[in-house]
Design a protein around this motif. Sequence first.
Motif, short mmCIF file in Angstrom:
data_model
loop_
_atom_site.label_atom_id
_atom_site.label_comp_id
_atom_site.label_asym_id
_atom_site.label_seq_id
_atom_site.Cartn_x
_atom_site.Cartn_y
_atom_site.Cartn_z
N ALA A 156 0.84 -1.21 0.00
CA ALA A 156 0.00 0.00 0.00
C ALA A 156 0.87 1.26 0.00
O ALA A 156 0.58 2.23 -0.71
CB ALA A 156 -0.93 -0.01 1.21
N PHE A 157 1.94 1.25 0.79
CA PHE A 157 2.86 2.39 0.79
C PHE A 157 3.46 2.60 -0.60
O PHE A 157 3.48 3.72 -1.12
CB PHE A 157 3.98 2.18 1.80
N ALA A 158 3.96 1.52 -1.20
CA ALA A 158 4.62 1.64 -2.50
C ALA A 158 3.65 2.17 -3.56
O ALA A 158 4.03 3.00 -4.40
CB ALA A 158 5.17 0.28 -2.92
N HIS A 159 2.41 1.71 -3.51
CA HIS A 159 1.42 2.17 -4.48
C HIS A 159 1.16 3.67 -4.33
O HIS A 159 1.17 4.42 -5.32
CB HIS A 159 0.12 1.38 -4.30
N GLN A 160 0.95 4.09 -3.09
CA GLN A 160 0.68 5.51 -2.85
C GLN A 160 1.89 6.38 -3.18
O GLN A 160 1.75 7.48 -3.75
CB GLN A 160 0.26 5.73 -1.38
N TYR A 161 3.07 5.90 -2.86
CA TYR A 161 4.29 6.66 -3.16
C TYR A 161 4.43 6.83 -4.67
O TYR A 161 4.81 7.90 -5.16
CB TYR A 161 5.50 5.94 -2.59
N GLY A 162 4.10 5.77 -5.40
CA GLY A 162 4.17 5.85 -6.85
C GLY A 162 3.20 6.85 -7.45
O GLY A 162 3.44 7.40 -8.53
N LEU A 163 2.12 7.12 -6.73
CA LEU A 163 1.14 8.11 -7.16
C LEU A 163 1.51 9.53 -6.72
O LEU A 163 0.81 10.49 -7.04
CB LEU A 163 -0.25 7.77 -6.59
N GLY A 164 2.61 9.63 -5.98
CA GLY A 164 3.05 10.94 -5.48
C GLY A 164 2.49 11.29 -4.12
O GLY A 164 2.67 12.42 -3.64
N ASN A 167 2.00 10.80 1.97
CA ASN A 167 1.27 10.55 3.21
C ASN A 167 0.93 9.07 3.38
O ASN A 167 0.51 8.65 4.45
CB ASN A 167 -0.02 11.37 3.25
N GLY A 168 1.14 8.29 2.32
CA GLY A 168 0.92 6.86 2.43
C GLY A 168 1.84 6.19 3.44
O GLY A 168 1.60 5.05 3.85
N VAL A 173 4.42 4.57 9.86
CA VAL A 173 5.12 5.26 10.95
C VAL A 173 4.42 4.97 12.28
O VAL A 173 5.07 4.63 13.28
CB VAL A 173 5.17 6.78 10.69
N THR A 174 3.11 5.11 12.30
CA THR A 174 2.33 4.84 13.52
C THR A 174 2.52 3.40 13.97
O THR A 174 2.70 3.12 15.16
CB THR A 174 0.84 5.11 13.27
N ALA A 175 2.50 2.47 13.01
CA ALA A 175 2.70 1.06 13.33
C ALA A 175 4.09 0.81 13.89
O ALA A 175 4.26 0.04 14.85
CB ALA A 175 2.48 0.21 12.08
#
Length: 237
Positions: A156-164, A167-168, A173-175
Amino acid sequence: MTKLSVNINKIATLRNARGGNVPDLLLVAADIQRFGGQGITIHPRPDERHIRYQDARDLKDVVHTEYNIEGNPEGSFIDLVLQIKPTQVTLVPDAIDAITSNAGWDTLKHASYLTEMVQEFQRNGIRTSIFVDPVLEMIEGAKKIGTERIELYTEAFAHQYGLGNKNGIDPYVTAAVLANELDLGINAGHDLSLDNIQFFKQNIPGLLEVSIGHALISEAIYLGLDNVVNMYLHKLK
């Protein structure tokens, strides 16, 4: 420094596509370590479509850094791990027909089963890690199970990062903060790449190890395996 464990499943996939022993899985594992890689990860599946169970046995004499075997703890996998006694076993809830890992454990629903598995591996001197999504309840559940580490599922992080969308990273970080408070070691893996690994590393407190396969091997086709391993090591400093 966060350790880099290189998943060599894709090397086995390439070998199996042609038959024979090219590329030589054992030689690649030895070279990755010679290039500076700090661990070797494999994820054998019941159909042996990439890593074969015999590969797992043969690698025992080749891996002198950290040997991590991932998989769903069903009968044949359990027997394999107990025979080899790698440095670490990472428990992943893969369906038999899964192309790749696609979810973390529900550590509440499967608490009894996972506790039994963790205790069995620990009795045999094998460090345990449980594959989880960055969900606080799942991390708390992992702590109660008694595992030494968790592996954060980072698709999920990698997908969101790829979209720019940087905040993904926030749920991770919380975990990680909670895992540190609970004295759980933190590993991470899935879709991490040269593009996103440095940002992930810089934002995750206490990140001990990343396991990277598909992206690293794909990048190595263009850039060379020695070069790519050391590019990851530089970004993980």
